[in-house]
Write an enzyme that holds these catalytic residues in place. Sequence first.
Site, PDB file in Angstrom:
ATOM      1  CB  THR A 137     -57.242   0.335  -6.663  1.00  0.00           C
ATOM      2  OG1 THR A 137     -58.393  -0.511  -6.737  1.00  0.00           O
ATOM      3  CG2 THR A 137     -55.990  -0.508  -6.855  1.00  0.00           C
ATOM      4  CB  SER A 140     -49.902   3.302  -1.744  1.00  0.00           C
ATOM      5  OG  SER A 140     -49.839   4.568  -2.393  1.00  0.00           O
ATOM      6  CG  ASP A 149     -59.595   5.560  -6.117  1.00  0.00           C
ATOM      7  OD1 ASP A 149     -58.562   5.095  -5.603  1.00  0.00           O
ATOM      8  OD2 ASP A 149     -60.022   5.197  -7.234  1.00  0.00           O
ATOM      9  N   GLY A 150     -57.553   7.341  -4.440  1.00  0.00           N
ATOM     10  CA  GLY A 150     -56.372   8.175  -4.575  1.00  0.00           C
ATOM     11  C   GLY A 150     -56.228   8.715  -5.983  1.00  0.00           C
ATOM     12  CE  LYS A 173     -58.953   7.497  -9.793  1.00  0.00           C
ATOM     13  NZ  LYS A 173     -58.134   6.967  -8.648  1.00  0.00           N
ATOM     14  N   GLY A 195     -52.233   4.578 -12.069  1.00  0.00           N
ATOM     15  CA  GLY A 195     -50.921   4.026 -11.755  1.00  0.00           C
ATOM     16  C   GLY A 195     -51.004   2.622 -11.181  1.00  0.00           C
ATOM     17  CD  GLU A 250     -58.455   3.649  -9.817  1.00  0.00           C
ATOM     18  OE1 GLU A 250     -57.776   3.281  -8.852  1.00  0.00           O
ATOM     19  OE2 GLU A 250     -57.992   4.307 -10.765  1.00  0.00           O
ATOM     20  CE  LYS A 259     -49.330  10.291  -5.435  1.00  0.00           C
ATOM     21  NZ  LYS A 259     -48.564  10.146  -4.179  1.00  0.00           N
TER      22      LYS A 259
END
Length: 230
Positions: free
Chosen positions: A34, A36, A89-90, A102, A104, A111, A129
């Site tokens: 999930t 950007s 994932d980011g 994680k 945000g 996640e 990051k």
Amino acid sequence: MKNEQLSPSEIEKKAAALAAVEFVKNGDLVGLGTGSTAKYAIEAIGQKVKSGLNIKTVATSIKTAQLAASFGIEVMDLSKVGYLDISIDGADEFTKNLDLIKGGGGALFREKIVASLTKNSIIIADSSKLVAALGAFTLPIEIVPLAYQYAFEEIEKLGGKCVLRKADGEIYKTDNGNVILDTDFGLIKKPENLSMRLNQIVGVFAQGLFIGLTQKIIMAKENSVEVFEK
């Protein structure tokens, strides 16, 4: 979306996402992140599905499930899955030893489930990051509303300064119906220790320290891609 229309950080996010998608193979069970950065991976996977890639996926949020479906990607119920071959994932922050913050985007609980189920958990990120120590980004902590006041006070006893997350002037609610405390601990010297202590607080549904859950981080920086692995 063409690269020339993107900011430098968005170009890096997209480059990292495209590099990660190359690890997805036919027949894989794939976890979709999930946020950007993850959206670029979902878009790229959707293009591969249209070209014949046969995969099944699970999503870390309702928003991600809807986005994946819009690209024709099959999304399964997370509760029906016992393992995943790969997830992408980011992260809000990461260190070179693969510790993360994680949450945000508010999807930290799902996640963390996806990361725990995954054989090859890949994090994708732009160069901003990468940090020497976690903590510049506030730590999201998901709280069961019934235990809000107790958990708030216990977290502050650990040195955290808590702010209740809001969105559009309203209290933010996760997909699980919980609230989030964005918590400033300063630079976190011992993230594994803090993670364990937070997990012991009654009412903490999930917290955004991801320790030992990542196999690979793909970071794009300007015109290159760097991979961090243990």
